[in-house]
Every structure is written in structure tokens, then in C-alpha cells.
Write an enzyme that holds these catalytic residues in place. Sequence first.
Site, PDB file in Angstrom:
ATOM      1  N   GLU A 125      21.825  29.195  37.317  1.00 33.32           N
ATOM      2  CA  GLU A 125      22.485  30.504  37.396  1.00 33.32           C
ATOM      3  C   GLU A 125      23.902  30.331  37.914  1.00 33.32           C
ATOM      4  O   GLU A 125      24.136  29.557  38.849  1.00 33.32           O
ATOM      5  CB  GLU A 125      21.776  31.463  38.369  1.00 33.32           C
ATOM      6  CG  GLU A 125      20.513  32.056  37.848  1.00 33.32           C
ATOM      7  CD  GLU A 125      19.852  33.016  38.832  1.00 33.32           C
ATOM      8  OE1 GLU A 125      20.563  33.674  39.628  1.00 33.32           O
ATOM      9  OE2 GLU A 125      18.615  33.103  38.804  1.00 33.32           O
ATOM     10  N   GLU A 157      14.696  30.313  43.587  1.00 30.52           N
ATOM     11  CA  GLU A 157      15.292  30.658  44.881  1.00 30.52           C
ATOM     12  C   GLU A 157      14.262  30.957  45.953  1.00 30.52           C
ATOM     13  O   GLU A 157      14.212  32.059  46.507  1.00 30.52           O
ATOM     14  CB  GLU A 157      16.252  31.847  44.717  1.00 30.52           C
ATOM     15  CG  GLU A 157      17.407  31.538  43.782  1.00 30.52           C
ATOM     16  CD  GLU A 157      18.490  32.606  43.799  1.00 30.52           C
ATOM     17  OE1 GLU A 157      18.286  33.667  44.409  1.00 30.52           O
ATOM     18  OE2 GLU A 157      19.550  32.366  43.210  1.00 30.52           O
TER      19      GLU A 157
HETATM   20  C1  BGP Z   1      19.998  35.444  42.242  1.00 32.41           C
HETATM   21  C2  BGP Z   1      18.718  35.823  41.557  1.00 32.41           C
HETATM   22  C3  BGP Z   1      18.892  36.618  40.316  1.00 32.41           C
HETATM   23  C4  BGP Z   1      20.057  37.588  40.339  1.00 32.41           C
HETATM   24  C5  BGP Z   1      21.306  36.996  40.966  1.00 32.41           C
HETATM   25  C6  BGP Z   1      22.392  37.994  41.224  1.00 32.41           C
HETATM   26  O1  BGP Z   1      19.784  35.353  43.600  1.00 32.41           O
HETATM   27  O2  BGP Z   1      17.967  34.676  41.214  1.00 32.41           O
HETATM   28  O3  BGP Z   1      17.662  37.217  40.010  1.00 32.41           O
HETATM   29  O4  BGP Z   1      19.709  38.805  40.792  1.00 32.41           O
HETATM   30  O5  BGP Z   1      21.030  36.348  42.168  1.00 32.41           O
HETATM   31  O6  BGP Z   1      22.139  38.672  42.412  1.00 32.41           O
HETATM   32  P1  BGP Z   1      22.352  40.217  42.594  1.00 32.41           P
HETATM   33  O7  BGP Z   1      21.565  40.842  41.500  1.00 32.41           O
HETATM   34  O8  BGP Z   1      21.810  40.530  43.947  1.00 32.41           O
HETATM   35  O9  BGP Z   1      23.801  40.453  42.495  1.00 32.41           O
END
Ligand code: BGP
Length: 479
Positions: A379, A170
Amino acid sequence: MIHPTLAPLPKGFLWGAASAAYQVEGAWNEDGKGVSNWDKFVRIPGKTFKGTTGDIAVDHYHRYREDVQLMAELGLKAYRFSVAWTRIFPDGRGKVNPKGIEFYSNLIDELRKAGIEPILTLYHWDLPQALQDEYGGWESRQIIEDFTNYSIELFKQFGSRVKYWVSLNEQNIFTMLGYRAAAHPPGVKDEKRFYQANHHASLANASVIGAFRTHVPDGKIGPSFAYSPAYPLTANPEDILAAEIAEELNSHWWMDVYAWGKYPKVAWKALERKRVVPIIEEGDAQLLEAGRPDFMGLNYYQSSTYEKNPLEGGVGQAEMNTTGKKGSSKDAGIQGMFKTVANSYLERTNWDWNIDPDGLRIALRRIESRYKLPVLISENGLGEFDEEKEGGIIEDDYRIDYIRSHVKAIQEAVTDGVKILGYCIWSFTDLLSWLNGFQKRYGLVYVNQHEEGEHDLSRIKKKSYYWYKNVIHTNGEEI
Ligand code: BGP
């Protein structure tokens, strides 16, 4: 049973789950690990929810064997994890720390023994603080060489055992939140610096992919991009234009560079007028063009809906909901271009994220049509409050519903002709959410860890764990 009109998922589909070093490992200062930008940032008062840190996180560093055992029992086909740069090179470059290599080597061996394909992310946001202090991290071109050398070390160490690699996780999020919104390290709010740091990250990404071809010729590598497909709020041409420029500036700005080595023209023109385009040096274009990925990694959580945003009095950066208090986030945008707006067709989570499985299908189809690259869904998942009931039971039916509908969207996209390599649920165990503490949980496995107090960090399988086990077992026939 899978719907008769849907194509079955390919054999060998990588049913996976994911994590990132800073969010799971803990052991932040053990076995020679250096200090990362996040180790430092979380210590600034007010930056994270209730001051949470990854000092202990969910202690995966010490419990990785137990975690892999749980993955094996689930029947997981792939596990995506990231390497902490500071475990390998405590100061970002120089002498390798053998203890760091040993940890990931053991983890990889353990996964392979269990028949789980390791997917290794080179960079999931934890930059060596030494490089930030020495030359400003991503703001200097020196980062290209240092990131490449670090990556080559990993290619040499693990290239024969790891086939799938993710370069940058990201890039759009860590540069936007780090240099435009000041919500991530280094806590800067400056458009020009944002676009320049991002350009260096694109160059570093391409350079690493170039080196990969020499060191791991039969491996596959790609970036993981946080893609939130843009929708217009209405058929008003002004909203259509807002959504189109949002898609260019928020997504094509990265994905075009990954796939083609070129910035999108309309967005470039818009940024040129604002005098914030990055400085491009001789050789940059060639480097970008040579660093083509094997797949587009897609991190999909939600779609975004846009409407026009006036130049005078329009909204800019806005507060995020990091508390789980539904409705506490504010619309955000760029004055004169676009702003986000609620989509009345979609439900939202307690953190105000849109729940939109069709958005995943749309994202996949758009990537296929524009870039013609296979996609690894690196993800996707649901962050929610979970409650541990008497007897260690966690009934996360809302998570099952979320994942089920997204798996169905994948099947529809495969039927549409999109080539999808695998699907990694975020996340395998509960973990630290960067800005939202431990209460925003994503795991298939619950971890007894909270913002306050000391806890035993025990692992409990959630209902979604058992459900996913059957999905994997039937290769998505039963969802
Ligand atoms: C993505 C990231 C992850 C994870 C996920 C959920 O942007 O790659 O590392 O954190 O989002 O986001 P959050 O933890 O802010 O809910």
C-alpha cells in the site's frame, strides 16, 4: 526518462493497486455472509465519520466485473484484495458458504483472464463477530486454529490460481487501534490486553504461513506491515533515544517477530518493567520461528518524527484527524518514552499525514539492512478531497505528484540494492476510509459515493489513472 544514475525496475515488476473487502464490497448481508466486527462497530453512534458504514461501500460485490475491466484497460499487472472471512465461514468456522467461495473464485478468474496477478489478503480487519462473541476474538488462543482453518480453506480453493498471498494486514494497526486506542473494534483501551491479543495474532500469522508451505508450496506469502520509519527531532541524545525506542516499540516489535520469530530485547525489557509483556507459552517460540515469510509487505504512507516525552505530564493517546480539517490532529506518545512532533521539512495532507517520499526509501533500506527480505509494497497512496468538475473530470495532480515522488523513491531504493517485488497503489477505486467516510479519497478511479444521500456509484477515471497507465506501460521509465 528515468534518471541515468538510477537502475531500471526489474522486468515483471508488479505494478498494482489495492483494496480491502470491507471498504469496497458492500452487500454486507447478502448471499449468506455472516456479520463481522466492523458490521457491528460502525453501528455504534459516534464511531465513524458521519456514521458511515460499509453496508454498500462502493458496491464492488455487484460491480466487480466493471472494476476488473477498468483495471485491464489501465494495464494493471497486479490487484491486491482481501477476502471477507464472514463470506467463507459466516460464523468464523464450521460449514463453508459456497456463495462466498463463488464470488472470490469469479473475481480471481476475471483477473487472470485480464492478465492481472491476484494478490490475496487473508485478513484485512473484518473478524467474524461470532468469534468475538464466543471467545473474545484475538484475545483467545482459539483464534490461531480458526484463522488457520479458514486460511487452509482458501489455500485449497485458490492455491492453484493465486501465487501471492498476504497473511495479516497491518497487525500493528488493528491491534493498536482495537485494544489500545479503542478507535477500532472491539473498542478496548488496555495495554496488557493489547500486547496479549497481538501475541496471538503473531502466532496465528506464523501458523498460517506454516500451513501455506504444505498447501501452496510454490506460492509466496508475507504479512503487510504499516511501517512509519522513526526520525529523531534533533541531535539531542534524548531525542535520539526517543526515536530509537519508538522504532523498536512501533516497528521492530512486529517485523522482528515476522522475520526472526523474536521480540526485540530493549523493547521487551521496557514493557516488562511496565508489566504488560504478553504471556508466552511453551511451543510459542518454535511456532514463531517456523513461520518465516517470503517477503515483507510494506504499507507506507508517512514517516514519524519523535522527541522525548516526560513521564509526568507527557502526552499519551491523542485525537486523530478524521475530518480533513488540517491541523486538527494532536501529538501522541507514550509517557517517559517518546511523542510524535511535526517535522518542519515536510508538507502535510489535509488529514495531517506527512508527505515524505524519502521516508519510503529509508523504510525500504532499513528493511533490507535488518531483515534481508524482498519487499512487496502492498500500500502507498494519497488520501485527499477530490472534486468532480463539469463533464466528469477529476484533476488530481496532487495525487500524481505524490505517487510520482514515491515511485522515484522506489527506483532509488532499487539502485541502493533493495529487492522490490511490486508496488500497489492504495487504492484502485475510491472506497470507504474506515474512520474518515468517503470524502478522504485514494482511488485512481472516482466513485460517486458520499457520506449522505443515495448516489449512482458510477466510476470515473481520474487524471492519475491515465498517468499511471503510462507509468506501467513504460515500466517506470516515464513518471
Ligand atoms: C491502511 C489500511 C487501509 C487504508 C489505508 C488508508 O492503514 O490498511 O485499509 O484504510 O490505511 O487509511 P485511511 O483510510 O485511514 O486514510
